[in-house]
Motif scaffolding. Structure first.
Motif, PDB file in Angstrom:
ATOM      1  N   SER A 201       0.279   2.751   1.936  1.00 38.35           N
ATOM      2  CA  SER A 201      -1.141   2.692   2.957  1.00 38.35           C
ATOM      3  C   SER A 201      -1.656   4.128   3.341  1.00 38.35           C
ATOM      4  CB  SER A 201      -0.695   1.758   3.848  1.00 38.35           C
ATOM      5  OG  SER A 201       0.265   2.218   4.864  1.00 38.35           O
TER       6      SER A 201
ATOM      7  N   GLU B  30      -7.789  -2.049  15.332  1.00 39.06           N
ATOM      8  CA  GLU B  30      -7.970  -1.453  13.889  1.00 39.06           C
ATOM      9  C   GLU B  30      -6.583  -0.758  13.411  1.00 39.06           C
ATOM     10  OE1 GLU B  30     -11.122   1.018  14.492  1.00 39.06           O
ATOM     11  OE2 GLU B  30     -12.707  -0.560  14.124  1.00 39.06           O
TER      12      GLU B  30
ATOM     13  N   LYS C 185      -5.103 -12.353   2.965  1.00 39.71           N
ATOM     14  CA  LYS C 185      -6.146 -11.512   2.252  1.00 39.71           C
ATOM     15  C   LYS C 185      -7.228 -12.373   1.951  1.00 39.71           C
ATOM     16  CE  LYS C 185      -4.115  -7.102   0.944  1.00 39.71           C
ATOM     17  NZ  LYS C 185      -3.067  -6.756   0.087  1.00 39.71           N
TER      18      LYS C 185
ATOM     19  N   TYR D 227      -9.003 -11.935   6.489  1.00 39.25           N
ATOM     20  CA  TYR D 227      -9.025 -10.389   6.003  1.00 39.25           C
ATOM     21  C   TYR D 227      -8.745  -9.658   7.266  1.00 39.25           C
ATOM     22  CZ  TYR D 227      -9.740  -6.264   3.696  1.00 39.25           C
ATOM     23  OH  TYR D 227      -9.488  -4.879   3.031  1.00 39.25           O
TER      24      TYR D 227
ATOM     25  N   LYS E 256      -5.461  -6.989   7.955  1.00 43.71           N
ATOM     26  CA  LYS E 256      -5.481  -5.893   8.446  1.00 43.71           C
ATOM     27  C   LYS E 256      -4.784  -5.133   9.507  1.00 43.71           C
ATOM     28  CE  LYS E 256      -8.079  -3.343   5.407  1.00 43.71           C
ATOM     29  NZ  LYS E 256      -7.051  -2.854   4.417  1.00 43.71           N
TER      30      LYS E 256
ATOM     31  N   SER F  49      -1.136  -5.284   8.804  1.00 43.37           N
ATOM     32  CA  SER F  49      -0.909  -4.184   7.683  1.00 43.37           C
ATOM     33  C   SER F  49       0.656  -4.312   6.962  1.00 43.37           C
ATOM     34  CB  SER F  49      -0.997  -2.665   8.365  1.00 43.37           C
ATOM     35  OG  SER F  49       0.017  -2.752   9.314  1.00 43.37           O
TER      36      SER F  49
END
Lengths: 245, 215
Positions: A137, A230, B92, B96, B100, B103
């Motif tokens: 990643s 994020e 996913k 989505y 993320k 992860s």
């Protein structure tokens, strides 16, 4: 050369497997009662990470990622097999661990006696698979860097388990509140150590920008939330962002 | 209840408290802590683990008599990896953003010690139905801790729950913020997860003295 040095120190101190991403916590907690066993497991982790991360890098580069099969011919260029990466990575790791165990047993019985019992444990250590997944990643560019990443993450993990084992040996003489004894106090000490390790975050930025993540007022809150959403491995990608700027 | 005998019920209920996978068996901590800064991610993680562990236990239990014991770890890893790929692809496709956020930690369910631990300790020796119950029970115990941590970290760290601003708006100074309350941003950083787990262990072991360790 510089990027090697940077990655090396970053993986040991800033993105430390245990303190920044909590990988390999199970064996970290279970095998840290004595320094000698902790050293054995730590050495085995360094070894296996340094072997499997470059191997999985090759797999990722030439088999899994989008367009990786282009070397077979132009008609294969559209394939993206990355959904298979979990199963292939874990298969590589399990086989490598088995292989390493056999080879070490054959050629170095002394090393086998000190490392051997830990090797099967390692196949299911999150730090090993985590190393490969983070390699994927974070988009590590070359084979050399992948090896460097595996080795230095392993060293970071080794340092962490060595430190906690040493502390646990000493803490036996302290008067810890009864319900916290054993597991509870280990968790809290690890938390405090992780806070300590966060201060290494300033190493790559010269220390100018690091306090931002701690110092926040309500106006920044919304933006901060967004950043955290994020970037789950918050310090990690946050530091990347700073470097890129 | 006819469906669940007394023994079966204890399979589900024991891991919720006195035999909790995280606080007592010390399994599955690896992927648990990093994703608990938000309640939503914790819930999704708990559900994913429940699916993988429940299904995996059934599959391993069905195959328990034909797996040669020397290569059982590889067989187990393949079964888990296949189930985790399913979870990952579903996340996913339908969530989505969340995938993320999670992860690599979805992938790390594979090496979640809870799963291998239950396969080894239970599914290899018991029938499919009981293994299924054991899987559900243990993943519920795991999920419970995850949700408790996620609840406190999100509430104290960003003043929201599941994204709703339960404590008022920090910018417009409504609700609690009007009287000078501030979010503790430190709760969002990873070390606090460890300390919260430490406190949960403290509370649990002071309530049940039998769990206290020798040192």
């Amino acid at each position: 050369m510089l990027e090697h040095v940077e990655l090396f120190f970053k993986s040991i101190f800033i993105d430390n497997m245990v303190f920044a991403t909590f990988l390999g916590m199970c064996s970290y907690l279970a095998v840290s009662k004595k320094v000698t066993t902790a050293v054995g497991l730590g050495a085995a982790v360094i070894f296996v990470l340094a072997v499997t991360v470059p191997l999985n890098w090759l797999l990722d580069q030439y088999l899994l990622r989008d367009g990786a099969l282009a070397w077979l011919g132009p008609e294969y260029a559209d394939y993206n097999l990355s959904f298979l990466s979990f199963i292939l990575f874990i298969a590589t790791i399990a086989t490598m661990v088995q292989l390493v165990e056999i080879v070490v047993e054959k050629f170095s019985p002394a090393l086998y006696n000190s490392l051997g019992i830990f090797l099967p444990l390692i196949a299911v250590n999150c730090a090993i698979l985590g190393g490969s997944l983070f390699m994927q990643s974070r988009d590590i560019q070359t084979l050399g860097l992948a090896f460097n990443y595996g080795l230095s993450s392993g060293i970071g993990w080794f340092l962490a388990i060595l430190a906690i084992a040493a502390i646990r040996e000493k803490i036996r003489y302290s008067n810890v509140p009864a319900p916290l004894r054993g597991l509870g106090i280990t968790f809290i000490i690890t938390g405090l150590m992780a806070i300590g390790f966060m201060s290494f975050g300033g190493m790559l930025t010269g220390g100018d920008e690091a306090p931002k993540e701690v110092e926040q007022n309500t106006a920044q809150q919304v933006e901060e939330d967004k950043i955290i959403k994020e970037t789950k491995e918050n310090t990690v990608s946050y530091n990347n962002a700073i470097i890129n700027e | 209840m006819a469906l669940l005998s007394k023994k079966d019920t204890s399979l589900i209920l024991d891991p919720l408290a006195d035999n909790n996978p995280i606080t007592i068996q010390v399994l599955g901590i690896c992927s648990a802590l990093a994703i608990t800064a938000e309640l939503k991610a914790s819930i999704v993680m708990a559900l994913s683990v429940m699916f993988v562990l429940g299904m995996g236990n059934v599959v391993i239990s069905l195959m328990r008599n034909i797996i040669p014991s020397k290569i059982r770890i590889i067989v187990q890893l393949v079964v888990v990896a296949a189930l985790v790929i399913m979870v990952d692809q579903v996340l996913k496709a339908f969530a989505y953003e969340l995938s993320k956020t999670l992860s690599v930690f979805v992938g790390l369910i594979i090496t979640n010690c809870i799963i291998m631990g239950r396969f080894e300790a239970f599914a290899l020796a018991n029938g499919p139905w009981r293994s299924f119950l054991d899987g559900i029970g243990n993943s519920a115990g795991y999920g419970l801790i995850l949700i408790i941590i996620g609840f406190f970290r999100e509430l104290l760290g960003s003043g929201t729950l599941l994204g709703f601003k339960v404590l008022g708006d920090p910018i417009e100074k409504t609700g609690l913020y009007a009287i000078g309350y501030e979010n503790n941003g430190f709760m969002l950083l990873s070390p606090m997860a460890l300390i919260v787990v430490g406190l949960i262990i403290w509370v649990q072991r002071s309530r049940n003295k039998a769990l206290i360790e020798e040192n």
